[in-house]
Motif scaffolding. Sequence first.
Motif, PDB file in Angstrom:
ATOM      1  N   UNK A 138      19.198 -22.897  28.126  1.00  0.00           N
ATOM      2  CA  UNK A 138      18.724 -22.643  26.769  1.00  0.00           C
ATOM      3  C   UNK A 138      17.336 -23.235  26.601  1.00  0.00           C
ATOM      4  N   UNK A 139      16.498 -22.555  25.815  1.00  0.00           N
ATOM      5  CA  UNK A 139      15.188 -23.103  25.456  1.00  0.00           C
ATOM      6  C   UNK A 139      14.936 -22.753  24.001  1.00  0.00           C
ATOM      7  N   UNK A 140      14.691 -23.761  23.184  1.00  0.00           N
ATOM      8  CA  UNK A 140      14.540 -23.516  21.752  1.00  0.00           C
ATOM      9  C   UNK A 140      13.405 -24.346  21.175  1.00  0.00           C
ATOM     10  N   UNK A 141      12.860 -23.861  20.070  1.00  0.00           N
ATOM     11  CA  UNK A 141      11.845 -24.609  19.325  1.00  0.00           C
ATOM     12  C   UNK A 141      12.570 -25.619  18.439  1.00  0.00           C
ATOM     13  N   UNK A 142      12.201 -26.879  18.563  1.00  0.00           N
ATOM     14  CA  UNK A 142      12.852 -27.916  17.764  1.00  0.00           C
ATOM     15  C   UNK A 142      11.940 -28.483  16.681  1.00  0.00           C
ATOM     16  N   UNK A 143      10.659 -28.110  16.700  1.00  0.00           N
ATOM     17  CA  UNK A 143       9.743 -28.567  15.648  1.00  0.00           C
ATOM     18  C   UNK A 143       8.463 -27.749  15.688  1.00  0.00           C
ATOM     19  N   UNK A 144       7.895 -27.503  14.520  1.00  0.00           N
ATOM     20  CA  UNK A 144       6.576 -26.890  14.383  1.00  0.00           C
ATOM     21  C   UNK A 144       5.844 -27.627  13.280  1.00  0.00           C
ATOM     22  N   UNK A 145       4.528 -27.753  13.426  1.00  0.00           N
ATOM     23  CA  UNK A 145       3.775 -28.488  12.423  1.00  0.00           C
ATOM     24  C   UNK A 145       2.429 -27.885  12.156  1.00  0.00           C
ATOM     25  N   UNK A 146       1.480 -28.769  11.808  1.00  0.00           N
ATOM     26  CA  UNK A 146       0.107 -28.346  11.595  1.00  0.00           C
ATOM     27  C   UNK A 146      -0.542 -28.127  12.954  1.00  0.00           C
TER      28      UNK A 146
END
Length: 229
Positions: A138-146
Amino acid sequence: MPSEHEGHRVRLKHRFLKTGIDDFEPHNILELLLFYSVPRKDTNPLAHRLIEHFGSFSAVLDAKPEELMKVKGVTENTAVLLSMIPGISRRYLEEKADAVNAVGGFKDIGDYFLPKFIGRKVETVMLASLDNKNKVVSCSIVAEGESDSAQVSKRRVIEEAIKVNAKKVVLAHNHPMGFAIPSAEDVDMTEEIYMLLKSVGIDLIDHIVVAEDDFVSMAASGIFFRKNK
């Protein structure tokens, strides 16, 4: 009888079909792309105008649709077409990378993650979960920011890893506006997550920092794990 512009379009298409894209100048590639959103017009001037406005071929493709539409001659259809290219490239390369059965050393891990950050303009943190044979499950996005920061929920990282019964995990994040050099905050966050995952029997084996087409493995560089050896 075809017009001069129609004849030029046919010649450029045939050139691509015969030789591929490698010997095309950047404005030729852009000109060819514009054929599919600008019917029956000479797209050469618009291709030059876009490159002059944004500074390079890649900068044109990285521009936001609203910025593209500020250039004379760029319609909404053209803006959508051009701004789709980085995302399409990312999906293509991601699928190729995902076809790899397992990741071994830090280079394999870096090569796996590099395509996943193509065209991303904000800092994004990803978690790859591996089984005991180093196969990515599995590969997932765990955070996004500026553009230069993303707040990582340590709880979410643990939940994502436990959800797929991961034995090992790898973190990766990008520096959209900088270099592939881990900051002090990156190191501290990595070590905190390392200890939390260790407490539930999961091994954080690396943290990859990506900037454009470059990456740094924090494990291979000895930047983290220093407190835990």
